[in-house]
Design a protein around this motif. Structure first.
Motif, short mmCIF file in Angstrom:
data_model
loop_
_atom_site.label_atom_id
_atom_site.label_comp_id
_atom_site.label_asym_id
_atom_site.label_seq_id
_atom_site.Cartn_x
_atom_site.Cartn_y
_atom_site.Cartn_z
N GLU A 29 0.83 -1.19 0.00
CA GLU A 29 0.00 0.00 0.00
C GLU A 29 0.87 1.24 0.00
OE1 GLU A 29 -3.16 2.30 2.95
OE2 GLU A 29 -2.58 0.21 3.32
N LEU A 30 0.57 2.19 -0.88
CA LEU A 30 1.32 3.43 -0.98
C LEU A 30 0.56 4.51 -0.24
CD1 LEU A 30 3.88 4.61 -2.26
CD2 LEU A 30 2.48 5.33 -4.20
N LEU A 31 1.20 5.09 0.77
CA LEU A 31 0.57 6.12 1.58
C LEU A 31 0.61 7.46 0.86
CD1 LEU A 31 2.02 5.28 5.09
CD2 LEU A 31 -0.19 4.62 4.14
N GLY A 38 -1.21 21.85 2.22
CA GLY A 38 -2.22 21.07 1.51
C GLY A 38 -1.72 20.31 0.31
N LYS A 39 -0.42 20.32 0.03
CA LYS A 39 0.11 19.62 -1.14
C LYS A 39 0.18 18.12 -0.85
CE LYS A 39 4.16 19.28 -4.14
NZ LYS A 39 5.54 19.79 -4.41
N ALA A 40 -0.41 17.31 -1.73
CA ALA A 40 -0.41 15.85 -1.58
C ALA A 40 0.75 15.25 -2.35
CB ALA A 40 -1.73 15.27 -2.06
N PHE A 41 1.29 14.15 -1.82
CA PHE A 41 2.39 13.46 -2.48
C PHE A 41 2.40 12.00 -2.04
CE2 PHE A 41 4.01 14.79 1.56
CZ PHE A 41 4.90 13.82 1.97
N ALA A 42 3.00 11.15 -2.86
CA ALA A 42 3.15 9.74 -2.52
C ALA A 42 4.35 9.58 -1.60
CB ALA A 42 3.32 8.91 -3.78
N VAL A 43 4.13 8.97 -0.45
CA VAL A 43 5.19 8.82 0.55
C VAL A 43 6.06 7.62 0.17
CG1 VAL A 43 5.70 8.43 2.99
CG2 VAL A 43 3.69 9.78 2.33
N PRO A 44 7.33 7.84 -0.14
CA PRO A 44 8.21 6.71 -0.48
C PRO A 44 8.46 5.82 0.75
CG PRO A 44 9.15 8.81 -1.20
CD PRO A 44 8.01 9.13 -0.27
N LYS A 45 8.73 4.57 0.47
CA LYS A 45 9.03 3.64 1.56
C LYS A 45 10.45 3.86 2.04
CE LYS A 45 5.78 0.05 0.16
NZ LYS A 45 4.90 0.35 1.31
N THR A 46 10.62 3.81 3.35
CA THR A 46 11.93 4.02 3.95
C THR A 46 12.61 2.69 4.27
OG1 THR A 46 10.85 4.20 6.11
CG2 THR A 46 11.30 6.25 4.92
N ARG A 47 13.92 2.73 4.36
CA ARG A 47 14.68 1.53 4.66
C ARG A 47 14.76 1.29 6.16
NH1 ARG A 47 20.10 1.62 0.80
NH2 ARG A 47 19.11 0.87 -1.11
N ASP A 48 14.95 0.04 6.53
CA ASP A 48 15.14 -0.31 7.93
C ASP A 48 16.46 0.27 8.43
OD1 ASP A 48 16.47 -2.73 9.82
OD2 ASP A 48 14.45 -2.08 10.35
N TYR A 152 13.74 6.09 -4.76
CA TYR A 152 13.46 7.42 -4.19
C TYR A 152 13.81 8.51 -5.18
CZ TYR A 152 14.79 11.58 -1.49
OH TYR A 152 14.95 12.86 -1.04
N SER A 153 12.93 9.50 -5.31
CA SER A 153 13.18 10.65 -6.17
C SER A 153 13.28 11.90 -5.31
CB SER A 153 12.04 10.81 -7.20
OG SER A 153 12.19 12.01 -7.93
N PHE A 154 14.46 12.51 -5.29
CA PHE A 154 14.69 13.67 -4.44
C PHE A 154 13.75 14.82 -4.81
CE2 PHE A 154 16.79 17.69 -3.50
CZ PHE A 154 17.15 17.53 -2.17
N GLU A 155 13.57 15.05 -6.10
CA GLU A 155 12.74 16.17 -6.54
C GLU A 155 11.27 15.82 -6.61
OE1 GLU A 155 14.42 17.22 -10.25
OE2 GLU A 155 16.19 18.22 -9.38
N GLY A 156 10.91 14.53 -6.41
CA GLY A 156 9.51 14.13 -6.50
C GLY A 156 8.76 14.23 -5.19
#
Length: 417
Positions: A29-31, A38-48, A152-156
């Motif tokens: 699931e992508l959060l 109010g800007k929406a964005f897709a939260v990238p998954k983080t590493r352990d 991961y996209s730094f600018e995304g």
């Protein structure tokens, strides 16, 4: 670790939905995150954290190298220096990293919560802006891309997410060193207890190991529920849209990461048998509760819905009674009496009893018409008055001891069985 039981909050008119991350989503699931503007964005998954730090194959960032060097330094201190010296050095190190956690990280979070200070600092200096950041921008971008991996996209993502990622690395540095210094400090005090019997030592060590195992389960289960977002205080930077499902350790105690999540401190105190470790653990735990009271709770109340105040509940009840249709009141005297009675019942039910009957403080505000106060009085008579009567009537302290011990055993068995 920011483990906080949040409430959902939704703005009317299809606006922002601000929900804390503390559910158990599916692995794929992508959060969706939402910044304060109010800007929406897709939260990238983080590493352990442990995987990225201790796996030799994973690329290491500057913060990772600093963390590994400081951890190695604590290990050298614990193995090389004389006992008295390493005790003093490790105690100072533990105090330093604990103050960095509760004081330093707490101050940054409070600054970020009240004024978005950390994000504003990066915006003002342009450290994450390719046009103004220069070498700092290049270095920070390479750090984050190495930490997050190819997906991961730094600018995304917005600047709030990137600042949070940098803050995470600072948190890893502080928390791992805080744990390491405490662990090595405990190792310096092993064998401090003077047990008169072998079974005393067995019970002490067994109890300490049980508390350590319980502490480990609390941490692992809490991270399973809240994931990295709440673990690293992500809602101080941005919010995520996600349903709440609190289970496991969150059903045992409020704020489990800050309450029962520090049972390992007392496990370490039992294993070492040292009052020095016990007092250091007690002080560290107290600082953690201060962190909760001064940093976390104010942010929770400001960001999420809080329970209504007592006066608000009373006012709502009065408005509900006043807004009853006049036709219902003029039907008949019997209907009038019933409706008023029902309204009063609702109002009394919603009113907190402490508003009309002040809380009992020792014997101050004692009320014979309040059941809880009468119960306390009976318990005092039963537990204190009856033994004193035995003592006064028979003059045997041994009888009082036998009576008290029997009562203790009976009530423990009653509670257990």
């Amino acid at each position: 670790m920011g483990v906080r039981k949040r409430l959902s909050k939704k703005k009317d008119g299809g606006g922002e939905t601000a929900i804390a991350a503390s559910s158990v989503p599916a692995h794929d699931e992508l959060l969706t995150g939402r910044t304060p503007d109010g800007k929406a964005f897709a939260v990238p998954k983080t590493r352990d954290m442990l995987q990225s730090l201790f796996n030799p194959v994973t690329p290491k960032t500057t913060f990772d190298i600093i963390t590994l060097v400081t951890l190695s330094t604590h290990m050298v201190v614990a193995l090389v220096l004389p006992l008295a010296t390493r005790r003093a050095v490790l105690m100072a190190g533990f105090a330093f990293w604990r103050l960095c956690y509760n004081g330093g990280l707490g101050w940054i979070l409070n600054w970020q919560s009240s004024r978005h200070g950390l994000v504003a600092l990066f915006k003002r200096n342009g450290w994450l802006d390719p046009n103004r950041g220069g070498r700092v921008y290049t270095w920070l971008r390479s750090e984050l891309e190495a930490k997050m991996g190819p997906g991961y996209s730094f600018e995304g993502v917005p600047i709030e997410f990137n600042v949070w990622l940098l803050y995470r690395q600072l948190v890893d540095l502080v928390l791992l060193n805080d744990f390491a210094t405490y662990f090595f400090l405990c190792s310096c005090y092993l064998g401090s207890a003077n047990d008169t019997e072998p079974w005393h030592a067995f019970l002490r060590i067994a109890g300490g190991l049980t508390l350590l195992a319980f502490n480990l389960w609390v941490k692992v289960d809490a991270h399973r529920v809240v994931k990295d977002y709440a673990w690293y205080w992500g809602d101080f930077f941005f919010l995520v849209e996600q349903s709440l499902t609190f289970d496991g350790v969150f059903e045992m105690a409020p704020h489990p990461m800050y309450s029962i999540g520090y049972a390992g401190y007392y496990g370490g105190s039992l294993i070492t048998g040292s009052y020095t470790i016990f007092y250091a653990s007690l002080a560290a735990h107290m600082l953690q509760f201060l962190f909760l009271s001064l940093v976390e709770n104010p942010h929770i109340e400001k960001t999420y819905e809080r329970p209504p105040l007592a006066i608000q509940v009373i006012q709502k009840s009065r408005i509900r009674r006043m807004s009853a249709p006049m036709s219902d009141i003029s039907d008949s005297a019997r209907d009038t009496t019933a409706s008023v009675g029902d309204a009063c019942k609702v109002s009394i039910r919603e009113r907190p009893t402490s508003l009309w009957h002040p809380e009992l403080i020792v014997f101050k505000n004692f009320d014979l018409l309040r059941a809880s106060d009468v119960l306390i009085l009976l318990l005092l008579v039963y537990s204190v008055g009856v033994p004193l009567c035995f003592w006064w009537a028979f003059g045997h302290s041994q009888l009082v001891f036998v009576y008290s011990a029997a009562q203790c055993i009976i009530w423990v068995l009653f509670r257990t069985l």
